[in-house]
Motif scaffolding. Structure first.
Motif, short mmCIF file in Angstrom:
data_model
loop_
_atom_site.label_atom_id
_atom_site.label_comp_id
_atom_site.label_asym_id
_atom_site.label_seq_id
_atom_site.Cartn_x
_atom_site.Cartn_y
_atom_site.Cartn_z
N LEU A 51 -7.73 74.48 48.97
CA LEU A 51 -8.67 75.14 48.06
C LEU A 51 -9.49 74.13 47.28
O LEU A 51 -10.71 74.26 47.16
N LYS A 52 -8.84 73.09 46.78
CA LYS A 52 -9.52 72.12 45.91
C LYS A 52 -8.71 70.83 45.80
O LYS A 52 -7.50 70.84 45.88
N ILE A 53 -9.44 69.73 45.61
CA ILE A 53 -8.81 68.45 45.25
C ILE A 53 -9.26 68.15 43.83
O ILE A 53 -10.46 67.99 43.58
N ILE A 54 -8.34 68.09 42.89
CA ILE A 54 -8.68 67.80 41.50
C ILE A 54 -8.54 66.30 41.26
O ILE A 54 -7.47 65.73 41.49
N VAL A 55 -9.62 65.69 40.81
CA VAL A 55 -9.59 64.25 40.47
C VAL A 55 -10.00 64.12 39.01
O VAL A 55 -11.15 64.44 38.65
N GLN A 56 -9.07 63.70 38.16
CA GLN A 56 -9.34 63.55 36.73
C GLN A 56 -9.61 62.09 36.35
O GLN A 56 -9.18 61.18 37.07
N LYS A 57 -10.30 61.93 35.23
CA LYS A 57 -10.56 60.56 34.74
C LYS A 57 -9.25 59.88 34.35
O LYS A 57 -9.02 58.72 34.67
N ARG A 58 -8.42 60.61 33.62
CA ARG A 58 -7.11 60.08 33.22
C ARG A 58 -6.05 60.87 33.98
O ARG A 58 -5.75 62.00 33.64
N GLY A 59 -5.53 60.27 35.01
CA GLY A 59 -4.51 60.98 35.79
C GLY A 59 -4.74 60.83 37.28
O GLY A 59 -5.79 60.34 37.72
N ASN A 60 -3.79 61.27 38.05
CA ASN A 60 -3.83 61.14 39.51
C ASN A 60 -4.22 62.46 40.18
O ASN A 60 -4.08 63.53 39.57
N PRO A 61 -4.70 62.38 41.44
CA PRO A 61 -5.20 63.59 42.12
C PRO A 61 -4.16 64.70 42.29
O PRO A 61 -2.96 64.46 42.33
N THR A 62 -4.70 65.91 42.40
CA THR A 62 -3.91 67.12 42.65
C THR A 62 -4.53 67.87 43.83
O THR A 62 -5.75 68.03 43.88
N VAL A 63 -3.68 68.33 44.74
CA VAL A 63 -4.15 69.13 45.89
C VAL A 63 -3.71 70.57 45.69
O VAL A 63 -2.53 70.83 45.42
N LEU A 64 -4.67 71.51 45.80
CA LEU A 64 -4.35 72.94 45.73
C LEU A 64 -4.51 73.55 47.12
O LEU A 64 -5.56 73.39 47.76
#
Length: 409
Positions: A333-346
């Motif tokens: 659904l989405k790959i979340i990439v934050q400035k502070r933090g590591n990626p998340t896969v949904l």
């Protein structure tokens, strides 16, 4: 009538006794399986949380790991004690049975000796013939012959009974010896676990003393971690809500309070969701080796009792360079990439979504179709050697407990 009642009472007692013994045996077997599983868990804890001693963990992470280890060790002691107590009951029961059998065997041998003596006196064939010839009529002679045959059978049966009881006694003695060996082994193992627990408790006390000296500093670190966790939860929540609105628009459904909380599913997505639901409790782990360090839901923080952890998922400690796997068929659904933090896969599975956070590498992209066990990335490892995967599961826009869905989590 009285004899029949006595027989049925004895039969009921025997059946109840054998049922109780079987239930106790099953309970001991269950506890043994549980004990071996906990021992394996301790092995995993040592391999995943305490293996790399060259890298110094921060105190808050160390106290979390020690708390986890102490809890598992205490559980092992508790289960082993339960098992030892049940074996003690079995030993006592078998000792009573052995005593009763020995007494019964003495009586059987005495009775058998008496029948042998009687048989010896009447052994001569002329005595048997005279006994038959002295009958007043044919009917009485037949009855006497029948009696002699029955008496002979009775003798043989007594001999067989003695053999059976002797074998039963021998078997019980062997069983008793094995049970005593098993119990001694459990007691010895428990002493070793108790020693290891005391060592861990000393380390726990030392670390907690260091933390309490500078509690403000450590609380600031904990709160910073919690803010980061809330940020990722908030972002996942936003993305899921957007995806729900998008699915409803595609389906031509008006946006209402009800529809804004649930996915509008295509026939294909409905089948996938039903398949996902049918696998509740059987989903694979998102990593090959791991243990749940932080459970789902609200819980007291191990460092400071005044703080709580509100976890929307579970945090799984795993090995360095661990590969992350999709727990079920679905679509990224989405790959979340934050400035502070590591990626998340949904990953979307009909109206269910799985989230894999704290990745170092990502090997999929939005829109990719994935299958169960497909590699989707790699878990990030901190400079202190901590490798944690944050895994969450949602039904529509509400988080659910992953431990209820993943096999033996």
């Amino acid at each position: 009538m009285k004899h029949c009642q006595s027989f049925f009472l004895i039969l009921i007692f025997v059946l109840l006794g054998s049922t109780s013994a079987l239930a106790q045996k099953n309970k001991i077997d269950q506890l043994e399986a549980q004990r071996l599983e906990i021992k394996n868990q301790i092995k995993q804890i040592n391999n995943l949380l305490f293996k790399n001693k060259s890298k110094q963990k921060n105190q808050t992470s160390l106290i979390e790991d020690l708390n986890y280890k102490l809890g598992v060790r205490r559980n092992l002691i508790k289960v082993t004690n339960q098992q030892a107590n049940l074996i003690t009951r079995e030993i006592n029961s078998n000792q009573k049975q052995i005593t009763a059998l020995r007494e019964e065997l003495v009586i059987l041998k005495e009775n058998y000796a008496k029948t042998i003596q009687t048989a010896y006196k009447n052994k001569k064939s002329q005595n048997r013939v005279m006994f038959l010839l002295s009958s007043s009529n044919f009917r009485q002679a037949y009855k006497r012959l029948e009696y002699m045959n029955q008496y002979s059978k009775y003798q043989k049966q007594q001999g067989e009974n003695i053999k059976e009881k002797a074998l039963e006694l021998q078997s019980l003695n062997l069983k008793l010896g094995q049970q005593k060996t098993d119990k001694d082994k459990l007691v010895a193992e428990n002493k070793e676990v108790q020693k290891a627990l005391e060592v861990d408790m000393k380390q726990h006390k030392t670390v907690m003393t260091a933390i309490k000296k500078d509690l403000k500093k450590y609380n600031a670190q904990i709160k910073a971690k919690q803010r980061a966790a809330r940020e990722i939860d908030k972002e996942i929540d936003r993305i899921i809500k957007e995806a729900i609105v998008s699915s409803n628009k595609k389906a031509g459904k008006p946006t209402t309070t009800k529809t804004s909380k649930t996915f509008a599913l295509t026939p294909e997505a409905k089948l996938l969701a039903a398949d996902f639901l049918s696998n509740k409790g059987k989903l694979i782990w998102p990593v090959e080796k791991g243990l749940v360090k932080v459970k789902y839901g609200v819980q007291r923080h191990p460092t400071d009792a005044s703080l709580t952890i509100n976890s929307n998922g579970v945090r799984i400690a795993t090995e360095e360079n661990a590969l992350v796997r999709a727990v079920f068929n679905g679509e990224v659904l989405k790959i979340i990439v934050q400035k502070r933090g590591n990626p998340t896969v949904l990953i979307k599975h009909g109206n269910y979504i799985t989230a894999y956070h704290n990745l170092k590498k990502v090997s999929v992209k939005p829109g990719d179709k994935v299958v169960t066990r497909q590699e989707i990335g790699e878990v990030f490892t901190t400079s202190e050697g901590e490798t944690l995967l944050w895994f969450s599961l949602y039904k529509n826009d509400k988080s659910v407990n992953p431990a209820e869905w993943v096999y033996k989590m």
